[in-house]
Design a protein around this motif. Structure first.
Motif, PDB file in Angstrom:
ATOM      1  N   ARG A  91       0.834  -1.212   0.000  1.00  0.00           N
ATOM      2  CA  ARG A  91       0.000   0.000   0.000  1.00  0.00           C
ATOM      3  C   ARG A  91       0.861   1.252   0.000  1.00  0.00           C
ATOM      4  O   ARG A  91       0.545   2.230  -0.676  1.00  0.00           O
ATOM      5  CB  ARG A  91      -0.910  -0.003   1.228  1.00  0.00           C
ATOM      6  CG  ARG A  91      -1.960  -1.086   1.180  1.00  0.00           C
ATOM      7  CD  ARG A  91      -2.749  -1.088   2.474  1.00  0.00           C
ATOM      8  NE  ARG A  91      -3.631  -2.229   2.549  1.00  0.00           N
ATOM      9  CZ  ARG A  91      -3.769  -3.002   3.612  1.00  0.00           C
ATOM     10  NH1 ARG A  91      -3.077  -2.762   4.700  1.00  0.00           N
ATOM     11  NH2 ARG A  91      -4.606  -4.022   3.598  1.00  0.00           N
ATOM     12  N   LEU A  92       1.952   1.211   0.770  1.00  0.00           N
ATOM     13  CA  LEU A  92       2.852   2.358   0.842  1.00  0.00           C
ATOM     14  C   LEU A  92       3.492   2.633  -0.523  1.00  0.00           C
ATOM     15  O   LEU A  92       3.638   3.787  -0.928  1.00  0.00           O
ATOM     16  CB  LEU A  92       3.926   2.118   1.902  1.00  0.00           C
ATOM     17  CG  LEU A  92       4.595   3.347   2.504  1.00  0.00           C
ATOM     18  CD1 LEU A  92       3.580   4.365   2.994  1.00  0.00           C
ATOM     19  CD2 LEU A  92       5.516   2.944   3.631  1.00  0.00           C
ATOM     20  N   VAL A  93       3.824   1.584  -1.248  1.00  0.00           N
ATOM     21  CA  VAL A  93       4.386   1.730  -2.592  1.00  0.00           C
ATOM     22  C   VAL A  93       3.365   2.414  -3.509  1.00  0.00           C
ATOM     23  O   VAL A  93       3.704   3.325  -4.270  1.00  0.00           O
ATOM     24  CB  VAL A  93       4.826   0.355  -3.161  1.00  0.00           C
ATOM     25  CG1 VAL A  93       5.086   0.435  -4.656  1.00  0.00           C
ATOM     26  CG2 VAL A  93       6.056  -0.145  -2.426  1.00  0.00           C
ATOM     27  N   ALA A  94       2.102   1.995  -3.419  1.00  0.00           N
ATOM     28  CA  ALA A  94       1.040   2.593  -4.235  1.00  0.00           C
ATOM     29  C   ALA A  94       0.836   4.060  -3.873  1.00  0.00           C
ATOM     30  O   ALA A  94       0.717   4.918  -4.753  1.00  0.00           O
ATOM     31  CB  ALA A  94      -0.264   1.812  -4.067  1.00  0.00           C
ATOM     32  N   ILE A  95       0.815   4.362  -2.578  1.00  0.00           N
ATOM     33  CA  ILE A  95       0.652   5.741  -2.113  1.00  0.00           C
ATOM     34  C   ILE A  95       1.831   6.590  -2.577  1.00  0.00           C
ATOM     35  O   ILE A  95       1.665   7.702  -3.085  1.00  0.00           O
ATOM     36  CB  ILE A  95       0.504   5.783  -0.578  1.00  0.00           C
ATOM     37  CG1 ILE A  95      -0.856   5.197  -0.173  1.00  0.00           C
ATOM     38  CG2 ILE A  95       0.668   7.205  -0.048  1.00  0.00           C
ATOM     39  CD1 ILE A  95      -1.013   4.942   1.321  1.00  0.00           C
ATOM     40  N   LYS A  96       3.035   6.050  -2.425  1.00  0.00           N
ATOM     41  CA  LYS A  96       4.246   6.776  -2.814  1.00  0.00           C
ATOM     42  C   LYS A  96       4.237   7.073  -4.311  1.00  0.00           C
ATOM     43  O   LYS A  96       4.586   8.179  -4.731  1.00  0.00           O
ATOM     44  CB  LYS A  96       5.488   5.955  -2.450  1.00  0.00           C
ATOM     45  CG  LYS A  96       6.797   6.660  -2.670  1.00  0.00           C
ATOM     46  CD  LYS A  96       7.948   5.792  -2.170  1.00  0.00           C
ATOM     47  CE  LYS A  96       9.249   6.526  -2.159  1.00  0.00           C
ATOM     48  NZ  LYS A  96      10.334   5.711  -1.590  1.00  0.00           N
TER      49      LYS A  96
END
Length: 86
Positions: free
Chosen positions: A11-16
């Motif tokens: 999820r953090l990769v997608a948000i980033k």
């Protein structure tokens, strides 16, 4: 690595990716705690664009009163995680 850690990282990769796309910066330029405004020259319009893109990506509604918390990736993740139920 636990399932929850892997899911959080994903999820953090997608948000980033969303944040970097809107701020027009390279992903290696932003860390979980680097500040969008101070470190990356983001303005309030960019913050609203980020909020709208996150709502679309994750199928959630984020109240604009949460914008002051969205100063870095860590803050954005926390704001998104609440309505998403992570």
């Amino acid at each position: 690595m636990s399932v929850t850690t892997a899911a959080r990282d994903e999820r953090l990769v997608a948000i980033k990716a969303i944040v970097c796309d809107i701020l027009e910066i390279e992903e290696d330029e932003v860390s979980e705690v680097s500040l969008f405004k101070e470190d990356h020259d983001a303005d309030s319009l960019r913050a609203i664009e980020i909020l709208a893109a996150l709502e679309k990506e994750f199928g959630i509604v984020i109240n604009q009163t949460e914008l002051p918390r969205m100063v870095n990736l860590k803050g954005v993740y926390e704001v998104v995680s609440e309505p998403a139920g992570w």
